[in-house]
Write a protein that holds these residues in place. Sequence first.
Motif, short mmCIF file in Angstrom:
data_model
loop_
_atom_site.label_atom_id
_atom_site.label_comp_id
_atom_site.label_asym_id
_atom_site.label_seq_id
_atom_site.Cartn_x
_atom_site.Cartn_y
_atom_site.Cartn_z
N ALA A 43 0.82 -1.20 0.00
CA ALA A 43 0.00 0.00 0.00
C ALA A 43 0.87 1.26 0.00
N ASP A 44 1.97 1.24 0.74
CA ASP A 44 2.88 2.38 0.75
C ASP A 44 3.53 2.58 -0.61
N ALA A 48 3.05 5.90 -3.05
CA ALA A 48 4.20 6.61 -3.60
C ALA A 48 4.10 6.71 -5.12
N ALA A 49 3.60 5.66 -5.77
CA ALA A 49 3.45 5.67 -7.22
C ALA A 49 2.37 6.66 -7.66
N VAL A 50 1.31 6.76 -6.89
CA VAL A 50 0.21 7.68 -7.24
C VAL A 50 0.67 9.13 -7.20
N LEU A 56 0.55 7.76 -12.03
CA LEU A 56 -0.87 7.97 -11.75
C LEU A 56 -1.71 7.76 -13.01
N LEU A 57 -1.30 8.36 -14.13
CA LEU A 57 -2.04 8.18 -15.39
C LEU A 57 -1.95 6.74 -15.88
N SER A 58 -0.86 6.07 -15.56
CA SER A 58 -0.73 4.66 -15.94
C SER A 58 -1.75 3.81 -15.18
N ASN A 92 5.63 1.83 -17.77
CA ASN A 92 5.73 3.16 -17.15
C ASN A 92 5.98 3.03 -15.65
N LEU A 93 5.19 2.19 -15.00
CA LEU A 93 5.35 1.99 -13.56
C LEU A 93 6.74 1.47 -13.23
N LEU A 94 7.22 0.54 -14.04
CA LEU A 94 8.52 -0.07 -13.78
C LEU A 94 9.66 0.93 -13.96
#
Length: 227
Positions: A43-44, A48-50, A56-58, A92-94
């Motif tokens: 969740a943390d 952090a990703a958001v 966030l758009l991903s 993108n996230l990676l």
Amino acid sequence: MASTESAQQSALHFVVPTFAVVLTCAAPILVLLPLKSPRARLADEARAAVRRPISLLSFVVIGLSPVFLLSNYSKSGLYLYAVYSVLLASANLLVERLGRRRAWPFLLIWHFFNLLNLLGASASFLQPYKVGGDGIILTVFTVSSTIGDPCPSNSFQEDWCDDGWLTFQMLIAFGYVIIHIALFFLVAARTLTLYGGLEEAPEVQESLADSTLAEAAPAENGGGVPF
């Protein structure tokens, strides 16, 4: 739904789309879980990703993709737009999580070709993949027929061909393209920041500003020596 349907058709039209939706929803977990530190919670990592615009758009792209995965795979390639976009969103996230500088130019090129695919454009033989030539919006429009006629009814009804559902898919497809355009420019801005040359150091900027003010002061006093 058609009056008679084989087991193969049922698997292709309902089991496979359902499995694809479940796997798509799990994509962020599959990407972020191996990257988190041993003591951190998932969740943390997600929070952090958001906070990062590209990530966030991903997440939004991944969340909207099931709308196109729930379609008739034997009649339309609409689902492929979602498959390619989910793979790109996961990349993108990676990349943003790992912060690998050399990966950004390759990610930008991927965004460029994926955006061409969504818009129905083409870069000839250079484009690595292409889903037809209509783009995602026109593909939704022509699911029922080549001119967007109402979906068949009664015994001729086709799976996932409903006028209300197709209208909803078309509206989501428009926003889907807008989000990908925004992602393309965000990735381009990040790439240009990393490879666009060195910015002027703050100390140099401050010294230039001080010298400009020092030159301007005698002119304000009529060119005389200040008291």
